[in-house]
Design a protein around this motif. Structure first.
Motif, PDB file in Angstrom:
ATOM      1  N   THR B  24       0.846  -1.189   0.000  1.00  0.00           N
ATOM      2  CA  THR B  24       0.000   0.000   0.000  1.00  0.00           C
ATOM      3  C   THR B  24       0.882   1.239   0.000  1.00  0.00           C
ATOM      4  OG1 THR B  24      -0.128  -0.022   2.412  1.00  0.00           O
ATOM      5  CG2 THR B  24      -1.900  -1.126   1.212  1.00  0.00           C
ATOM      6  N   TYR B  25       0.382   2.302  -0.594  1.00  0.00           N
ATOM      7  CA  TYR B  25       1.141   3.547  -0.652  1.00  0.00           C
ATOM      8  C   TYR B  25       0.256   4.695  -0.204  1.00  0.00           C
ATOM      9  CZ  TYR B  25      -1.254   4.149  -5.158  1.00  0.00           C
ATOM     10  OH  TYR B  25      -2.201   4.266  -6.149  1.00  0.00           O
ATOM     11  N   SER B  26       0.888   5.759   0.292  1.00  0.00           N
ATOM     12  CA  SER B  26       0.123   6.823   0.942  1.00  0.00           C
ATOM     13  C   SER B  26      -0.135   8.032   0.048  1.00  0.00           C
ATOM     14  CB  SER B  26       0.837   7.274   2.212  1.00  0.00           C
ATOM     15  OG  SER B  26       2.122   7.784   1.897  1.00  0.00           O
ATOM     16  N   ASN B  27       0.697   8.230  -0.979  1.00  0.00           N
ATOM     17  CA  ASN B  27       0.568   9.430  -1.801  1.00  0.00           C
ATOM     18  C   ASN B  27      -0.388   9.185  -2.967  1.00  0.00           C
ATOM     19  OD1 ASN B  27       0.863  11.689  -3.410  1.00  0.00           O
ATOM     20  ND2 ASN B  27       3.087  11.782  -3.218  1.00  0.00           N
ATOM     21  N   SER B  28      -1.573   9.758  -2.882  1.00  0.00           N
ATOM     22  CA  SER B  28      -2.578   9.525  -3.921  1.00  0.00           C
ATOM     23  C   SER B  28      -2.184  10.145  -5.268  1.00  0.00           C
ATOM     24  CB  SER B  28      -3.931  10.093  -3.469  1.00  0.00           C
ATOM     25  OG  SER B  28      -3.814  11.483  -3.215  1.00  0.00           O
ATOM     26  N   ALA B  29      -1.177  11.022  -5.264  1.00  0.00           N
ATOM     27  CA  ALA B  29      -0.738  11.650  -6.508  1.00  0.00           C
ATOM     28  C   ALA B  29       0.308  10.820  -7.255  1.00  0.00           C
ATOM     29  CB  ALA B  29      -0.162  13.037  -6.208  1.00  0.00           C
ATOM     30  N   SER B  30       0.732   9.720  -6.683  1.00  0.00           N
ATOM     31  CA  SER B  30       1.745   8.881  -7.329  1.00  0.00           C
ATOM     32  C   SER B  30       1.235   8.393  -8.678  1.00  0.00           C
ATOM     33  CB  SER B  30       2.101   7.693  -6.438  1.00  0.00           C
ATOM     34  OG  SER B  30       2.729   8.131  -5.257  1.00  0.00           O
ATOM     35  N   GLN B  31       2.145   8.359  -9.658  1.00  0.00           N
ATOM     36  CA  GLN B  31       1.760   7.992 -11.021  1.00  0.00           C
ATOM     37  C   GLN B  31       2.512   6.776 -11.563  1.00  0.00           C
ATOM     38  OE1 GLN B  31      -0.648   9.441 -12.929  1.00  0.00           O
ATOM     39  NE2 GLN B  31      -1.186  10.625 -11.107  1.00  0.00           N
ATOM     40  N   SER B  32       3.634   6.453 -10.939  1.00  0.00           N
ATOM     41  CA  SER B  32       4.458   5.363 -11.455  1.00  0.00           C
ATOM     42  C   SER B  32       4.715   4.347 -10.359  1.00  0.00           C
ATOM     43  CB  SER B  32       5.795   5.895 -11.983  1.00  0.00           C
ATOM     44  OG  SER B  32       5.583   6.737 -13.092  1.00  0.00           O
ATOM     45  N   PHE B  33       4.624   3.073 -10.752  1.00  0.00           N
ATOM     46  CA  PHE B  33       4.688   2.001  -9.770  1.00  0.00           C
ATOM     47  C   PHE B  33       5.544   0.866 -10.335  1.00  0.00           C
ATOM     48  CE2 PHE B  33       1.266   4.062  -7.532  1.00  0.00           C
ATOM     49  CZ  PHE B  33       0.538   4.652  -8.545  1.00  0.00           C
ATOM     50  N   PHE B  34       6.350   0.274  -9.457  1.00  0.00           N
ATOM     51  CA  PHE B  34       7.275  -0.766  -9.915  1.00  0.00           C
ATOM     52  C   PHE B  34       7.410  -1.848  -8.862  1.00  0.00           C
ATOM     53  CE2 PHE B  34       8.724   2.033 -13.240  1.00  0.00           C
ATOM     54  CZ  PHE B  34       8.714   3.298 -12.671  1.00  0.00           C
ATOM     55  N   TRP B  35       7.836  -3.003  -9.324  1.00  0.00           N
ATOM     56  CA  TRP B  35       8.355  -4.038  -8.437  1.00  0.00           C
ATOM     57  C   TRP B  35       9.821  -4.255  -8.798  1.00  0.00           C
ATOM     58  CZ3 TRP B  35       6.181  -5.908  -4.180  1.00  0.00           C
ATOM     59  CH2 TRP B  35       4.794  -5.811  -4.028  1.00  0.00           C
ATOM     60  N   TYR B  36      10.669  -4.234  -7.779  1.00  0.00           N
ATOM     61  CA  TYR B  36      12.078  -4.549  -7.930  1.00  0.00           C
ATOM     62  C   TYR B  36      12.347  -5.832  -7.163  1.00  0.00           C
ATOM     63  CZ  TYR B  36      13.631  -0.031  -9.894  1.00  0.00           C
ATOM     64  OH  TYR B  36      13.840   1.054 -10.701  1.00  0.00           O
ATOM     65  N   ARG B  37      13.391  -6.522  -7.602  1.00  0.00           N
ATOM     66  CA  ARG B  37      13.839  -7.725  -6.915  1.00  0.00           C
ATOM     67  C   ARG B  37      15.252  -7.471  -6.409  1.00  0.00           C
ATOM     68  NH1 ARG B  37      14.379 -13.829  -8.715  1.00  0.00           N
ATOM     69  NH2 ARG B  37      16.323 -14.274  -7.602  1.00  0.00           N
ATOM     70  N   GLN B  38      15.516  -7.877  -5.156  1.00  0.00           N
ATOM     71  CA  GLN B  38      16.860  -7.706  -4.595  1.00  0.00           C
ATOM     72  C   GLN B  38      17.332  -9.027  -3.997  1.00  0.00           C
ATOM     73  OE1 GLN B  38      17.393  -4.713  -1.494  1.00  0.00           O
ATOM     74  NE2 GLN B  38      19.553  -4.475  -2.022  1.00  0.00           N
ATOM     75  N   ASP B  39      18.380  -9.564  -4.573  1.00  0.00           N
ATOM     76  CA  ASP B  39      19.006 -10.760  -4.008  1.00  0.00           C
ATOM     77  C   ASP B  39      19.902 -10.347  -2.843  1.00  0.00           C
ATOM     78  OD1 ASP B  39      18.843 -11.560  -7.255  1.00  0.00           O
ATOM     79  OD2 ASP B  39      18.224 -13.085  -5.820  1.00  0.00           O
ATOM     80  N   CYS B  40      20.202 -11.316  -1.983  1.00  0.00           N
ATOM     81  CA  CYS B  40      20.968 -11.034  -0.773  1.00  0.00           C
ATOM     82  C   CYS B  40      22.296 -10.353  -1.094  1.00  0.00           C
ATOM     83  CB  CYS B  40      21.194 -12.335  -0.010  1.00  0.00           C
ATOM     84  SG  CYS B  40      21.929 -12.098   1.609  1.00  0.00           S
ATOM     85  N   ARG B  41      22.520  -9.198  -0.513  1.00  0.00           N
ATOM     86  CA  ARG B  41      23.770  -8.454  -0.635  1.00  0.00           C
ATOM     87  C   ARG B  41      24.049  -7.988  -2.066  1.00  0.00           C
ATOM     88  NH1 ARG B  41      26.619  -8.600   3.957  1.00  0.00           N
ATOM     89  NH2 ARG B  41      28.615  -8.134   2.964  1.00  0.00           N
ATOM     90  N   LYS B  42      22.977  -7.847  -2.849  1.00  0.00           N
ATOM     91  CA  LYS B  42      23.116  -7.359  -4.222  1.00  0.00           C
ATOM     92  C   LYS B  42      22.265  -6.109  -4.416  1.00  0.00           C
ATOM     93  CE  LYS B  42      25.607 -10.807  -5.875  1.00  0.00           C
ATOM     94  NZ  LYS B  42      26.971 -10.609  -6.431  1.00  0.00           N
ATOM     95  N   GLU B  43      22.413  -5.475  -5.576  1.00  0.00           N
ATOM     96  CA  GLU B  43      21.628  -4.297  -5.863  1.00  0.00           C
ATOM     97  C   GLU B  43      20.207  -4.663  -6.283  1.00  0.00           C
ATOM     98  OE1 GLU B  43      23.825  -5.676  -7.786  1.00  0.00           O
ATOM     99  OE2 GLU B  43      23.472  -5.262  -9.925  1.00  0.00           O
ATOM    100  N   PRO B  44      19.238  -3.789  -6.076  1.00  0.00           N
ATOM    101  CA  PRO B  44      17.881  -4.029  -6.581  1.00  0.00           C
ATOM    102  C   PRO B  44      17.880  -4.033  -8.103  1.00  0.00           C
ATOM    103  CG  PRO B  44      17.907  -2.261  -4.954  1.00  0.00           C
ATOM    104  CD  PRO B  44      19.322  -2.526  -5.325  1.00  0.00           C
ATOM    105  N   LYS B  45      17.047  -4.888  -8.673  1.00  0.00           N
ATOM    106  CA  LYS B  45      16.901  -4.937 -10.133  1.00  0.00           C
ATOM    107  C   LYS B  45      15.428  -4.809 -10.488  1.00  0.00           C
ATOM    108  CE  LYS B  45      21.063  -7.586 -11.019  1.00  0.00           C
ATOM    109  NZ  LYS B  45      21.678  -8.786 -11.620  1.00  0.00           N
TER     110      LYS B  45
END
Lengths: 112, 110
Positions: B24-45
């Motif tokens: 859930t998100y709080s800012n009703s004005a938000s326009q862009s939404f994503f899912w990122y995946r992050q493996d242990c001790r790695k950068e989000p992708k």
């Protein structure tokens, strides 16, 4: 294709020492650039972002600073590190006007 | 209310299971939404963007409910390689700044 590099990969520094982390992007021009910190067990915190050379915006007041001396180079610095500066530092880029961000491999900093 | 909230998990599921993550998100004005995946001790992708009409990429389906300010990610036929932390991400600041949830940890077991 675009690639983003960060170095060093890991760093152990004593309290009070200076810091310089570097990030470079290849394969694109005039990207937006970002510095994030991820502390253990916490979410990503945006530290700085830049929309162009010499243009830096700070999201969180702290003892860190950022500079963008070239279009595809972003540097994170500190004059004196604190214990609380330990964390995983991530650089990211996006196309100007686009919200999708792509991350570098990160620098894991431990301040002792 | 936190800007982006996710169930931290962990979700422990067997291979082949279907698993769903909510955000859930709080800012009703938000326009862009994503899912990122992050493996242990790695950068989000970046895993996928989330569009108003919902979108699918192979075994992954993302949905957005603007009225409820709610985003979901469904993973079908889970693989061992799906084990990671999944970050819900919403734009909410100036200059295209993204706000990251703390992530939901998924562990797929054989």
């Amino acid at each position: 294709s675009q690639t983003i590099h960060q170095w060093p990969a890991t760093l152990v520094q004593p309290v009070g020492s200076p810091l310089s982390l570097e990030c470079t992007v290849e394969g694109t021009s005039n990207p937006n650039l970002y510095w994030y910190r991820q502390a253990a067990g916490r979410g990503l915190q945006l530290l700085f972002y830049s929309v162009g050379i010499g243009q830096i915006s700070s999201e969180v007041p702290q003892n860190l600073s950022a500079s963008r001396p070239q279009d595809r180079q972003f540097i994170l610095s500190s004059k004196k590190l604190l214990l609380s500066d330990s964390g995983f530092y991530l650089c990211a880029w996006s196309h100007s006007g686009n919200y999708e961000q792509y991350f570098g491999p990160g620098t894991r900093l431990t301040v002792t | 209310r936190k800007e982006v909230e996710q169930d931290p998990g962990p979700f422990n599921v067997p291979e082949g299971a279907t698993v769903a993550f909510n955000c859930t998100y709080s800012n009703s004005a938000s326009q862009s939404f994503f899912w990122y995946r992050q493996d242990c001790r790695k950068e989000p992708k970046l895993l996928m963007s989330v569009y108003s009409s919902g979108n699918e990429d192979g075994r992954f389906t993302a949905q957005l409910n603007r009225a409820s300010q709610y985003i979901s990610l469904l993973i079908r036929d889970s693989k061992l390689s799906d084990s990671a932390t999944y970050l819900c991400v919403v734009n909410g600041g100036s200059q295209g700044n993204l706000i990251f949830g703390k992530g939901t940890k998924l562990s797929v077991k054989p």
